[in-house]
Write a protein that holds these residues in place. Structure first.
Motif, mmCIF file in Angstrom:
data_model
loop_
_atom_site.group_PDB
_atom_site.id
_atom_site.type_symbol
_atom_site.label_atom_id
_atom_site.label_comp_id
_atom_site.label_asym_id
_atom_site.label_seq_id
_atom_site.Cartn_x
_atom_site.Cartn_y
_atom_site.Cartn_z
ATOM 1 N N TRP A 260 78.308 47.074 149.006
ATOM 2 C CA TRP A 260 78.085 48.339 148.888
ATOM 3 C C TRP A 260 79.427 49.193 148.838
ATOM 4 N N TYR A 261 80.369 47.998 148.376
ATOM 5 C CA TYR A 261 81.682 48.596 147.895
ATOM 6 C C TYR A 261 81.640 48.618 146.261
ATOM 7 N N THR A 262 81.000 48.462 145.834
ATOM 8 C CA THR A 262 81.325 48.040 144.007
ATOM 9 C C THR A 262 80.006 49.711 143.757
ATOM 10 N N LYS A 263 79.233 49.978 144.451
ATOM 11 C CA LYS A 263 78.446 50.600 144.459
ATOM 12 C C LYS A 263 78.744 52.184 145.124
ATOM 13 N N LEU A 267 79.382 55.273 141.911
ATOM 14 C CA LEU A 267 79.079 56.725 142.371
ATOM 15 C C LEU A 267 80.399 57.631 141.891
ATOM 16 N N PHE A 268 81.508 57.525 142.338
ATOM 17 C CA PHE A 268 82.524 58.064 141.470
ATOM 18 C C PHE A 268 82.489 58.371 140.495
ATOM 19 N N ALA A 269 82.244 56.720 139.802
ATOM 20 C CA ALA A 269 83.071 56.459 137.931
ATOM 21 C C ALA A 269 81.370 57.146 137.177
ATOM 22 N N LEU A 270 80.334 57.338 137.979
ATOM 23 C CA LEU A 270 78.882 58.046 137.388
ATOM 24 C C LEU A 270 78.969 58.617 136.125
ATOM 25 N N ARG A 271 80.031 60.095 136.026
ATOM 26 C CA ARG A 271 80.128 60.587 135.440
ATOM 27 C C ARG A 271 80.380 59.338 133.339
#
Length: 343
Positions: A260-263, A267-271
């Motif tokens: 869950w942490y890496t996911k 999410l924050f680094a998606l762009r």
């Protein structure tokens, strides 16, 4: 400038399910282009008619009765399949009905048919295959040749590859005097085989913007615009690069979905991740040019999807519009003239 492409719609792993949607998008994006859609009537004609209706005067079906399969030998393709979609597309280029041809089919067959039908330019002993690899130079790409058409090369062949690669970059990138590097095991002039040393001397005296020897990592640094090597080395570089890119993508995906942490981090680094994916996406670099022929021929990767195949169509149109064949012929002709002894 208006340009017409002859498209082998049957070639590759996916055939019309990829080539026809790619042709549609290409016509939508390039209002000054038209296409000849070559293929079996039962597979291509209906969609070709729709394209002709949607883009009046810019799409036309051309019938072929055979298909060059991926497992066919060049000899079989040449002798036994004279009405294949690949052969018909090259024939239309030869006849002047198109300014470039594009196929995702059997590479050996495409090279053999193109060389037989179109012939090589004066002064070119062997055609070469050139493609693009991602790099850190300002344009984000480096051109590499040969990628497998010529396993054993002389120093003169490597010189010709340098000329053809430089003219390709001039045509596609609109870059004057692109830099040319010779792939070697070290930057020093004493490194490498005798053929490579002789090729370096020829390139140094050629009038090209010759940088000197480069190493494998220089391809991705973008040290030079063009990297020259024989086909054996070039094919190994290409396949290793594709494998590395796929592995890195898979490893990155595994790590970012591990818990869950890496996911959450993903999410924050998606762009940024999407931008990274775009930069190394091999589909964006699809379209290897068969250089040294009396015509513009581009080979798409056999497994290309519609997006990747469209990139090959774009490159073919750009090469034709910028007189790639004439540029190569003129530069090689000047080299030959300079070599002639004074009368």
């Amino acid at each position: 400038m208006q340009v017409t492409l002859a498209i082998d719609c049957m070639g590759g792993d996916h055939g019309p399910s990829v080539t026809l949607p790619a042709a549609r998008q290409f016509l939508r994006d390039d209002p000054y282009a038209s296409v000849l859609l070559v293929g079996l009537p039962q597979s291509v004609e209906a969609e070709a008619d729709k394209l002709a209706s949607d883009f009046p005067g810019r799409a036309r079906f051309v019938a072929a009765s055979e298909v060059v399969e991926m497992h066919d030998s060049p000899a079989i393709a040449m002798r036994n399949k004279k009405d294949s979609s690949m052969r018909v597309a090259i024939d239309r280029l030869k006849a002047g009905e198109a300014q470039a041809a594009v196929s995702a089919g059997n590479t050996g067959a495409l090279m053999a048919i193109s060389r037989f039908v179109l012939k090589t330019l004066p002064g070119i002993d062997r055609p070469a295959i050139a493609t693009i690899l991602p790099s850190q130079n300002p344009r984000g790409r480096t051109y590499v040749l040969d990628l497998g058409a010529n396993v054993d090369c002389s120093a003169e062949h490597l010189l010709q590859f340098g000329v053809m690669g430089a003219m390709l970059v001039e045509s596609l990138e609109h870059l004057e005097r692109p830099s040319v590097g010779l792939l070697n095991i070290g930057e020093e002039e004493i490194k490498g085989s005798e053929v490579v040393k002789q090729a370096a001397d020829l390139l140094r005296d050629s009038g090209l913007n010759f940088f000197g020897n480069v190493e494998g990592n220089d391809i991705y640094k973008g040290t030079t615009d063009v990297v020259v090597c024989d086909g054996f080395v070039g094919n190994v570089v290409l396949k290793a690069s594709e494998g590395l890119a796929q592995m890195l993508g898979n490893l990155l995906k595994e790590e970012l979905t591990r818990n869950w942490y890496t996911k959450l981090v993903a999410l924050f680094a998606l762009r940024a991740l999407r931008h990274f994916k775009d930069r190394i996406d091999h589909r964006r670099y699809n379209g290897a040019a068969l250089l040294g022929l009396k015509g513009v021929v581009l080979k798409s990767h056999g497994s290309a999807d519609a997006f990747a195949f469209e990139q090959a169509l774009r490159r073919a149109a750009e090469a034709a519009r910028n007189n790639l064949v004439e540029r190569i012929g003129g530069r090689v002709g000047a080299h030959l003239a300079a070599e002639e002894p004074a009368q």
